[in-house]
Design an enzyme around this catalytic site. Sequence first.
Site, PDB file in Angstrom:
ATOM      1  N   GLY A  19       8.811  37.719 -21.420  1.00 10.67           N
ATOM      2  CA  GLY A  19      10.009  36.942 -22.675  1.00 10.67           C
ATOM      3  C   GLY A  19      10.780  38.032 -23.711  1.00 10.67           C
ATOM      4  O   GLY A  19      11.155  37.183 -24.254  1.00 10.67           O
ATOM      5  N   GLY A  21      14.059  38.563 -22.386  1.00  9.54           N
ATOM      6  CA  GLY A  21      15.520  37.885 -21.456  1.00  9.54           C
ATOM      7  C   GLY A  21      16.001  38.852 -20.422  1.00  9.54           C
ATOM      8  O   GLY A  21      16.938  38.719 -20.245  1.00  9.54           O
ATOM      9  N   LYS A  22      14.856  38.864 -19.649  1.00 11.93           N
ATOM     10  CA  LYS A  22      15.293  39.229 -18.727  1.00 11.93           C
ATOM     11  C   LYS A  22      16.563  38.320 -18.000  1.00 11.93           C
ATOM     12  O   LYS A  22      17.051  39.423 -16.989  1.00 11.93           O
ATOM     13  CB  LYS A  22      14.459  39.520 -17.471  1.00 11.93           C
ATOM     14  N   ILE A  24      18.408  36.248 -18.862  1.00 13.52           N
ATOM     15  CA  ILE A  24      19.555  36.138 -19.566  1.00 13.52           C
ATOM     16  C   ILE A  24      20.171  37.534 -19.295  1.00 13.52           C
ATOM     17  O   ILE A  24      21.665  37.965 -18.942  1.00 13.52           O
ATOM     18  CB  ILE A  24      19.489  35.762 -20.773  1.00 13.52           C
ATOM     19  N   GLU A 146      16.133  40.188  -9.558  1.00 13.88           N
ATOM     20  CA  GLU A 146      15.632  40.251 -10.759  1.00 13.88           C
ATOM     21  C   GLU A 146      14.130  40.329 -10.704  1.00 13.88           C
ATOM     22  O   GLU A 146      14.038  39.006  -9.296  1.00 13.88           O
ATOM     23  CB  GLU A 146      15.470  39.058 -12.121  1.00 13.88           C
ATOM     24  N   ASP A 153       2.602  45.797 -13.940  1.00 11.54           N
ATOM     25  CA  ASP A 153       1.306  44.539 -13.135  1.00 11.54           C
ATOM     26  C   ASP A 153       1.174  44.676 -12.136  1.00 11.54           C
ATOM     27  O   ASP A 153       2.046  45.938 -11.177  1.00 11.54           O
ATOM     28  CB  ASP A 153       2.721  43.417 -12.827  1.00 11.54           C
ATOM     29  N   GLY A 365       9.325  12.991 -15.226  1.00 12.69           N
ATOM     30  CA  GLY A 365       7.579  13.311 -15.666  1.00 12.69           C
ATOM     31  C   GLY A 365       6.935  13.380 -14.452  1.00 12.69           C
ATOM     32  O   GLY A 365       7.508  12.522 -13.780  1.00 12.69           O
ATOM     33  N   CYS A 392      15.047  10.364 -13.716  1.00 14.09           N
ATOM     34  CA  CYS A 392      14.274   9.381 -13.056  1.00 14.09           C
ATOM     35  C   CYS A 392      13.159   9.095 -13.363  1.00 14.09           C
ATOM     36  O   CYS A 392      13.265   8.265 -13.485  1.00 14.09           O
ATOM     37  CB  CYS A 392      14.178  11.681 -12.721  1.00 14.09           C
ATOM     38  N   GLY A 394      12.645   8.976 -16.135  1.00 17.49           N
ATOM     39  CA  GLY A 394      12.802   8.116 -17.762  1.00 17.49           C
ATOM     40  C   GLY A 394      13.789   7.141 -16.407  1.00 17.49           C
ATOM     41  O   GLY A 394      13.289   5.483 -17.185  1.00 17.49           O
ATOM     42  N   HIS A 523      18.818  14.427 -10.853  1.00 19.49           N
ATOM     43  CA  HIS A 523      18.842  14.874 -12.132  1.00 19.49           C
ATOM     44  C   HIS A 523      20.057  15.805 -12.028  1.00 19.49           C
ATOM     45  O   HIS A 523      19.526  17.155 -11.775  1.00 19.49           O
ATOM     46  CB  HIS A 523      17.513  16.703 -11.954  1.00 19.49           C
ATOM     47  N   GLU A 525      21.274  16.876 -14.428  1.00 15.24           N
ATOM     48  CA  GLU A 525      20.994  18.270 -15.758  1.00 15.24           C
ATOM     49  C   GLU A 525      21.176  19.441 -14.688  1.00 15.24           C
ATOM     50  O   GLU A 525      21.502  20.579 -15.127  1.00 15.24           O
ATOM     51  CB  GLU A 525      19.781  18.744 -16.794  1.00 15.24           C
TER      52      GLU A 525
HETATM   53  N1  GLN Z   1       6.902  10.917 -11.056  1.00 16.73           N
HETATM   54  C1  GLN Z   1       8.149  10.374 -10.985  1.00 16.73           C
HETATM   55  C2  GLN Z   1       7.920  10.769  -9.498  1.00 16.73           C
HETATM   56  O1  GLN Z   1       7.824  11.333  -8.636  1.00 16.73           O
HETATM   57  C3  GLN Z   1       9.218  11.302 -11.327  1.00 16.73           C
HETATM   58  C4  GLN Z   1       9.717  12.031 -11.307  1.00 16.73           C
HETATM   59  C5  GLN Z   1      10.634  13.107 -12.172  1.00 16.73           C
HETATM   60  O2  GLN Z   1      10.500  12.125 -12.882  1.00 16.73           O
HETATM   61  N2  GLN Z   1      10.943  14.467 -11.283  1.00 16.73           N
HETATM   62  O3  GLN Z   1       8.831   9.674  -8.331  1.00 16.73           O
END
Ligand code: GLN
Length: 548
Positions: A19, A21-22, A24, A146, A153, A365, A392, A394, A523, A525
């Site tokens: 933790g 910052g390796k 980065i 990295e 370890d 999620g 997703c 969402g 996604h 992002e």
């Molecule tokens: N749980 C949902 C699915 O499997 C949405 C997945 C996600 O949000 N990445 O389709």
Amino acid sequence: MTKKNNHKYIFVLGGVMSGIGKGIATSSIGKILQASGFRINLIKIDPYLNVDAGTMNPTEHGEVFVLDSGLESDQDMGNYERFTGITSTNDDYITSGMVYKYVIEKERNLGYKGKCVEAIPDIVNEIVRRIKLSEQEDRSDISIIEVGGTIGDYQNTMFIEAGRILKLKNPKNVLFILVSHLPVPAKVGEMKTRPTRIASQTLNSYGVQADFIIARSSVKLDKKRKEKLATSCNIPEKNIISAPDIESIYDVPINFELDKLGSKLLKSLGLKALNGIDLKEWKNFVLKSKNAKKKLNIAIAGKYFGTGNFILSDSYISVIEAIKFSSYNLGIRPVLTWLNSKDFDRATRKPSSLKKFDGIIVPGGFGESGVGGKMNIIKYARENGIPFLGLCYGMQLAVVEYARNVLEIKNANTVEIDPNTADPVIDIMPEQKKKLEKNDYGGTMRLGSYPAILKEGTIVRKIYGVDKVNERHRHRYEINPEYIQKLEEGGIIFSGKSPNGRLMEIMELSSKDHPFFVATQFHPEFKAQPLLPHPLFTGFIKACINKK
Ligand code: GLN
């Protein structure tokens, strides 16, 4: 370009603790060497036995970063892509699980021709093979590797051994960098070098000498500490780089360059930057990020935040960075608030408390917990004209919420939560069904880059400015084709669809009804970068500004 058989390797290892910052540091070294005109590739090694990161709980391991290829990788791979703009390939990510799986399967197929198969040399050889595969695939001059975990370890020793073997064969082509921590205990008030010295000695016991130390600490390293480290760790003083805590991770390459790390590394590898090291564009971005002053209040509603008494936002790192890139570009400083969706489930928090936000994001999620809360949050954003971006899960929950509360399909649900629901508006994808029946969970979702065709005249068509996009996916469920007509007639606009028209990739509400209500099955992002902010996030931030 480096000559044939003259490929260079830089191994980045961690000392003292995790933790620090390796990732980065690795990304920043990549950035600098790339800016010096060499072709680089970045490799992340994770020493766990999971074959990929897809099966790990994000609260424990952070975000699962999905590559174009669909490989579910470590969040550091996201930093690599954001810093360098390079699209990582499959071979840039290595886990112990992958290595052992491959070797054991090869053994089962008599691939070792009756020989006794052992960790040394067979596992180490397989690691070296993968590193070489990755450099060939990426046609790079320098590989920056990295190694996850910390020196000492048991789990990562095979990877350090692979580095040692590479160096043994070609001493001039391999460097080891130790990213280590130097504590400044409050009661002592002095920076301590001893833990780093022990890390360096442990590394020596593996037959490896660090060539550079990146000294991570809360403050700058002074001359005295540099001298001490140099002597005790057997490293030239100029190769000890001070890396104090700084405000933004994006400052790190610039900070390294103050110490001329780039040219020192190149020199140690027998290379030279022909046209200097050009970080102009990067510095521009950093400057923009510092000058961004106007505040926007943005809420992210998730459930992977809590770990004991601590709040962790690592699970959503790509979402957070994507918000920042688009915001900075518009002179905005986003103020992020984590909403624990479970609170909105139990009604310990009233949706009206969301009034103060200029925009709300519900990211990806899985599973049941917190879902009711997410839907209450989405409903509030929809009814009160708060700019909303769903990613997703969402998007799936936004559709369920709309079906229930606007179209009055009271039992609307996703079969992920209620397999027997009377109205499965979100259903499992047919090819996924068989996989789940066989408990075939690892790496089996709809993963990676797929195209979507954007509908003329929609919000997303306008903000993307093109009619076809490629975005990364990670899901098992989809909008049920049997409900599409009903949903469309009821006001949902599916503004992005798979080329065959079967999969709904983007939904939005008419801009007549809501200033910005957009959600994606993919996604976005994962493709947002500092120098290339993502259009969807930029569109969202613009809508937040307008609302304010
Ligand atoms: N749980 C949902 C699915 O499997 C949405 C997945 C996600 O949000 N990445 O389709």
